[in-house]
Structure formats: structure tokens, C-alpha cells
Design a protein around this motif. Structure first.
Motif, PDB file in Angstrom:
ATOM      1  N   THR A 172      12.094  34.002  25.819  1.00 19.95           N
ATOM      2  CA  THR A 172      11.927  32.892  24.877  1.00 19.95           C
ATOM      3  C   THR A 172      13.245  32.495  24.211  1.00 19.95           C
ATOM      4  O   THR A 172      13.296  31.483  23.513  1.00 19.95           O
ATOM      5  N   ARG A 174      16.525  30.843  23.986  1.00 15.88           N
ATOM      6  CA  ARG A 174      17.365  29.834  24.594  1.00 15.88           C
ATOM      7  C   ARG A 174      18.745  29.850  23.942  1.00 15.88           C
ATOM      8  O   ARG A 174      19.005  30.662  23.069  1.00 15.88           O
ATOM      9  N   ARG A 185      18.177  19.944  27.114  1.00 12.19           N
ATOM     10  CA  ARG A 185      16.865  20.464  26.702  1.00 12.19           C
ATOM     11  C   ARG A 185      16.287  21.424  27.736  1.00 12.19           C
ATOM     12  O   ARG A 185      15.673  22.426  27.384  1.00 12.19           O
ATOM     13  N   ASN A 186      16.471  21.102  28.993  1.00 13.71           N
ATOM     14  CA  ASN A 186      15.961  21.956  30.074  1.00 13.71           C
ATOM     15  C   ASN A 186      17.032  22.076  31.137  1.00 13.71           C
ATOM     16  O   ASN A 186      17.466  21.069  31.708  1.00 13.71           O
ATOM     17  N   ILE A 187      17.466  23.302  31.383  1.00 10.70           N
ATOM     18  CA  ILE A 187      18.542  23.529  32.345  1.00 10.70           C
ATOM     19  C   ILE A 187      18.215  24.741  33.218  1.00 10.70           C
ATOM     20  O   ILE A 187      17.264  25.480  32.959  1.00 10.70           O
ATOM     21  N   ILE A 188      19.017  24.929  34.266  1.00 11.96           N
ATOM     22  CA  ILE A 188      18.923  26.112  35.119  1.00 11.96           C
ATOM     23  C   ILE A 188      20.245  26.850  35.022  1.00 11.96           C
ATOM     24  O   ILE A 188      21.322  26.248  35.175  1.00 11.96           O
ATOM     25  N   GLU A 201      15.153  29.232  34.650  1.00 13.12           N
ATOM     26  CA  GLU A 201      15.092  28.040  33.804  1.00 13.12           C
ATOM     27  C   GLU A 201      15.244  28.436  32.340  1.00 13.12           C
ATOM     28  O   GLU A 201      14.701  29.446  31.903  1.00 13.12           O
ATOM     29  N   THR A 202      15.961  27.618  31.601  1.00 13.66           N
ATOM     30  CA  THR A 202      16.099  27.829  30.158  1.00 13.66           C
ATOM     31  C   THR A 202      16.469  26.486  29.523  1.00 13.66           C
ATOM     32  O   THR A 202      16.104  25.440  30.035  1.00 13.66           O
ATOM     33  N   GLY A 203      17.190  26.484  28.428  1.00 11.02           N
ATOM     34  CA  GLY A 203      17.573  25.242  27.775  1.00 11.02           C
ATOM     35  C   GLY A 203      18.333  25.510  26.492  1.00 11.02           C
ATOM     36  O   GLY A 203      18.591  26.664  26.125  1.00 11.02           O
ATOM     37  N   ASP A 205      18.650  24.464  22.249  1.00 10.77           N
ATOM     38  CA  ASP A 205      18.128  23.878  21.025  1.00 10.77           C
ATOM     39  C   ASP A 205      19.316  23.539  20.138  1.00 10.77           C
ATOM     40  O   ASP A 205      20.433  24.015  20.354  1.00 10.77           O
ATOM     41  N   ARG A 547      10.554  18.410  19.199  1.00 14.04           N
ATOM     42  CA  ARG A 547      11.877  18.298  19.782  1.00 14.04           C
ATOM     43  C   ARG A 547      12.842  19.222  19.037  1.00 14.04           C
ATOM     44  O   ARG A 547      13.145  18.999  17.868  1.00 14.04           O
TER      45      ARG A 547
END
Length: 573
Positions: A172, A174, A185-188, A201-203, A205, A547
Motif C-alpha cells: 500500500t 506509494r 498517479r499510476n506507474i510501473i 504497479e504503484t504510483g 501521491d 484524488r
């Protein structure tokens, strides 16, 4: 009131800030009872306050503790910070000494659509450039500490440590960055050769949304900070057991990074009222209040300590009462609710306000009936303050486009509800424009208080969520998704059930639906997910889409910010 066509042109916030006649910070500190040896200067206009000041001031009289909140705001905000600063300044006009405590602004919104958060007009913290840009680097320290933990977690996954195996699907934690950047927001991560880590996958904030920021804001000492960091849960092992920062042996290094950041920052207002600026937890998924450390200093530094809670009273003030006050042990004496004509007109459902767009002309036309039509929101927020046994004072934050009949409508609504009311013109007149508010707050704070938490510590997590939903939000009940129900059960089993709750929802409505204005009733709060900020010390149910990494608008504020030929900043607002 002055009508728009007759209104004299007023300098912008940056121009006003540069007119300020700053006093030496040593002089400001002495007025608070803080000896200069407890200051660590950062240039001429800001200083860190050493934690020893808490004990140094502990035998001094306790100030009256005042929280500034608001009705449910429009996307433009209703001026809570400006009112907080104006009220702090106004106390000197009635022979009282006040200290102001506010959050540090995030740079993402400063360069985005929101702009800075130093207050405004003649009620702002100065120098406003320093406050809005870097200050003493606390936000960067939070970013570094947070991302160190992320790096050590990914390194543990990569090294496949025999001590415990991380369930990669349970991670959890990030990464964070103090910039508005939607593409993160969403990356690999982990692309490339095997030596570059495991693909997952993560992201990102925004830094203000980091649990580390919430921990910084709620810690009561350096030792408490270190212990809270160790309790951060980042993932589970393959057996379903929580993995903490202590398990990863990261908490000690994180505390070292934050060693200076835990010290509050001392600044001053345009009228030289002392201001403690410290921490900036996100108002949607965290508690949205400045630090406990700042309050532990400010509570013994004068006659009044004025602090601000983010968004409306259903959010920032509720969390101030039930999360921050539990952590600090301090109890409020009065609460200010900032109300504006435009926001109450918006709550009538007859007008739409959009961030970045001009106000609709019909919103600016004289119409006290629209104010009365939106009154339900103000009445509910007055009730929300009283639920906690605190006396409310309604501050009418006046705008030049308002009409006297509309101010009278707000006064009538609030007085019929039994609340004190004050008309405020602190934006244009500074502390002198908030004298009526200072007098009303002083009266409210002098009354005996019966402060109480909304729910007991021993209540179950579901009971706590339902107490906030039904009593504060006006919901008829709560509906849990299957996954959310399982998460709640798991947190109870893991011993987290005694923690308070911090419900993540929209700030644009008392409900979880941003389109529901006023004070909606008969709706059900949908809990789709539940997460644990164990280090910060709260459980946060997620209701709706949150968001945690804002994006930039078509024309962000960054386009207008520059440096002139003299090396001075221009375009900052």
C-alpha cells in the motif's frame, strides 16, 4: 458596502506582503515568552523553535484555544486562513495577545490552480514567498523520509529476504512528490534488467497526503515521532501479517531525516502577530490540521491560540476534535465558522461556481433570498460544532461584491440558531476589520466549556464510522462494500479498533456526493475501502473517489510565476 464599480484598486497579496514592516523574530519570540536561545534562525524572517520551548513555557498560563473552521466551501475556498490570521491580529486591537498556528502550504497547489495559502490582503503571513515556497524544507524532509521507506520496501522485495516474504499484491506504500502531476498517479516500477528490481504497479501521491506528514503533525515529541514511524504498515507478508517500517529497519533513518522538521517554524503576520507554521496534512484523507507541537508551544504563549482546521466543520473541525485533540490532550474553548455570501448562495442550488472560472453575474446580484435558501448548510455546521460541546461564532467574511441585505440574512440565520455572529473585513482592513469577531470569540471562550469527543475510544470501528456519518454528516446509515467490511474485521483483529476514524470524502458537500448541496438527509454513506494509518493513529474509510495526486489545470499558476530583473518573485498569489 462598496459596490464593485466604486471600489478603489487594491494591491495584490504579494505587493501588500512587501509593504510589511517586519520585527526581529527574537522580539516576536520574547513577546511569546520564548527566549532567543530556543530559536534557530533561517535567514531574517523565519526561525525554527527548539522543542525545549515546550517545557520552558509549561508553567505559564494556558491560552484560550480557538479553532477556525467553515461552512462547506465552494471550490474557491471561503477564506479560513485569512480569517485565522485576521482574528489573530484583531486580538491586539482589544488588548489581548494571540498566537496563530497554521499548516504549511503544499507547493503543488501553489503552482497549480489554488495558489498560495498565506492568508490574503492585510491579513496574511509574511514574507508570503517564503511561506509558500520551501520555507525551511520540512515538506522536502517528509518527501525524503517517505520515499526512503518505499525504497527499502522495494529493496526487500528485490533481495527476497528470508526473514519474511512480502506479498507484492498487498503493498500500500506509494511514493510522494510535492508537485501536481497526474501522469504519476499510476506507474510501473522495476522495468529494465533484473538488477533494477521487481516489476509491479504503484504510483505517486502528493507529499501532503503522506502518512509521514500526518505523523509529523500529530507527534508530541521526537520520541513519539520515532515510535509512530515504526508503526507504519506498508504491506503484508504471505501469511497475511502486517509489515511495518520497524520490520524493514527503516524507521530510525526516517526519524533522522525528520529530526529538524519536527521543530515548528516561527513567522509573523502583516501586523507582527506571532505565527507558528508547521506540517500540512491533506484535508481529504488525513486530518487536515497543523501540528500538535506548534499548539503545545502556542498554548502557553499568550492569551489566545488561534488555529485552523481544513475544509468545512464536518471535516477539518470534526478531525480536530476527535483526532488532534485526542493526540495533544488540549481542549478547545471556542470555534469560528467562516461563512460567505457566495457559498451560501451556492448551497441554494441556484448557482454553480467552478474553480478557475469567473463568478456567474447572477451570483453577484443582490439576493438575500438565495442566502436564506442555502442556510441549511450553515445551520448544520453550527450543530456539528455544538455536538462537541464547543461554542460556535459565525464569521461573515465580507467580499466587496456582497450586499448589506445579504450580510443581514446571514446574521439573522446564525442568531436564530443561537450562535454569535461578527461581520469581518480583515482582508481589506487587517486586524481592525476583525475586532467584532475578536470580541465575540473572547466572549464565547470565556464561557464554561463542556468539550466532548463524538465517540469513545473503546467503540468499534463501525460504531465510530456510523457516529460520524449519522451525527455529523446527516446520513441515515452506512453501507460497506464486501472488501471494506473484511478490512474492518481484519483491523479489529490486529488490534487497531481503538483508533479514531478519519473518513475520506469530498470536501464540497457534507455528504459523500459533491453534487449534494446544503445539508442533505436520508442518504447512505458508501464505504468502498478502508485503510490504516497506524503510525498517524487513525483508520481512514474511503467514500467516493479521492484524488491523492492533483493534476495541473490548462493554465496553472506556474505559468504566471517568474523572477524579475531584480531577482524578485512575481506572479505568486
Amino acid at each position: 458596502m462598496i459596490q464593485p464599480e466604486k471600489m478603489p484598486e487594491m494591491p495584490n497579496d504579494l505587493q501588500i506582503a512587501r509593504q510589511a514592516k517586519l520585527r526581529p523574530l527574537g522580539e516576536i519570540a520574547r513577546g511569546m515568552g520564548i527566549r532567543e536561545e530556543f530559536l534557530e534562525p533561517y535567514g531574517d524572517s523565519v526561525a525554527k523553535v527548539k522543542l525545549g520551548a515546550v517545557e520552558e513555557l509549561s508553567d505559564r498560563p494556558r491560552a484560550k484555544y480557538v479553532v477556525v473552521s467553515a461552512i462547506t466551501p465552494t471550490p474557491l475556498g471561503e477564506g479560513k486562513t485569512t480569517t485565522t490570521v485576521g482574528l489573530g491580529q484583531a486580538f491586539s486591537h482589544i488588548g489581548k495577545r494571540a498566537t496563530v498556528a497554521i499548516r504549511q502550504p503544499a507547493m503543488g497547489p501553489t503552482f497549480g490552480i489554488k495558489g498560495g495559502a498565506a492568508g490574503g490582503g492585510y491579513s496574511q503571513v509574511v514574507p508570503m514567498e517564503l511561506l509558500n515556497l520551501h520555507l525551511t524544507g520540512d515538506n522536502h524532509a517528509v518527501t525524503a523520509a517517505h520515499n526512503l521507506l518505499a525504497a527499502m520496501l522495494d529493496n526487500h522485495i528485490h533481495q527476497n529476504d528470508d526473514f519474511f516474504h512480502v506479498d507484492r499484491h498487498s503493498v500500500t506504500w506509494r511514493r510522494v512528490l510535492d508537485v501536481n502531476d497526474r501522469v504519476l498517479r499510476n506507474i510501473i516500477v522495476g522495468l529494465g534488467p533484473q538488477t533494477d528490481g521487481i516489476i509491479r504497479e504503484t504510483g505517486f501521491d502528493i507529499t501532503a497526503a503522506s502518512e509521514v506528514m500526518a505523523i509529523l503533525a500529530l507527534s508530541t515529541s521526537l520520541r513519539d515521532l520515532r515510535e509512530r514511524l515504526g508503526r507504519i504498515v506498508v504491506a503484508s507478508d504471505t501469511g497475511g501479517n502486517p509489515i511495518t517500517a520497524e520490520d524493514l529497519k527503516a524507521a530510525g533513518a526516517m526519524a533522522v531525516i525528520l529530526r529538524e522538521a519536527i521543530k515548528p517554524n516561527l513567522m509573523q503576520t502583516f501586523e507582527n502577530t506571532p505565527v507558528l507554521v508547521h506540517a500540512g496534512p491533506f484535508g481529504n484523507i488525513a486530518h487536515g490540521n497543523s501540528s500538535v507541537m506548534a499548539d503545545l508551544i502556542g498554548i502557553h504563549a499568550g492569551d489566545f491560540l488561534v488555529t485552523e482546521a481544513g475544509f468545512g466543520a464536518d471535516m477539518g473541525a470534526e478531525r480536530f476534535f476527535n483526532i488532534k485533540c485526542r493526540a495533544s490532550g488540549l481542549r478547545p474553548d471556542a470555534a469560528v465558522l467562516v461563512a460567505t455570501v457566495r457559498a451560501l448562495k451556492a448551497h441554494s442550488g441556484r448557482h454553480r461556481i467552478k474553480a478557475g472560472a469567473p463568478l456567474p453575474p447572477e451570483l453577484l446580484a443582490e439576493n438575500p433570498d438565495d442566502v436564506h435558501a442555502g442556510a441549511a448548510n450553515l445551520l448544520k455546521q453550527i450543530e456539528n460544532v455544538r455536538l462537541h460541546g464547543v461554542s460556535p461564532v459565525v464569521a461573515i467574511n465580507a467580499f466587496p461584491t456582497d450586499h448589506a441585505s445579504e450580510h443581514a440574512a446571514i446574521r439573522s440565520i446564525a442568531e436564530k440558531a443561537g450562535a454569535r455572529v461578527a461581520l469581518c473585513e480583515h482582508f481589506t482592513r487587517g486586524g481592525a476589520g476583525a475586532v467584532e469577531l475578536a470580541e465575540a470569540v473572547a466572549e464565547a471562550a470565556a464561557e464554561p466549556t463542556s468539550f466532548r469527543f463524538l465517540y469513545p475510544e473503546e467503540a468499534t470501528l463501525r460504531e465510530k464510522i456510523e457516529a460520524v456519518a449519522t451525527k455529523v454528516y446527516g446520513a441515515s446509515g452506512v453501507e460497506y462494500d464486501f472488501g471494506a467490511a473484511r478490512q474492518l474485521d481484519a483491523y479489529e483483529r490486529q488490534g487497531f479498533g481503538r483508533l479514531p476514524v478519519c473518513i475520506a470524502k469530498t470536501h464540497l458537500s457534507i455528504s459523500s456526493d459533491p453534487n449534494l448541496l446544503g445539508a442533505p438527509m436520508g442518504w447512505t454513506l458508501p464505504v468502498r475501502e478502508v485503510r490504516a494509518s497506524v503510525g498517524a493513529g487513525f483508520i481512514y474509510p474511503i467514500c467516493g473517489e479521492m484524488r491523492t495526486m492533483p493534476g495541473l489545470s490548462r493554465h496553472p499558476a506556474a505559468e504566471r510565476i517568474d523572477i524579475d530583473e531584480r531577482g524578485e518573485i512575481v506572479g505568486l498569489s
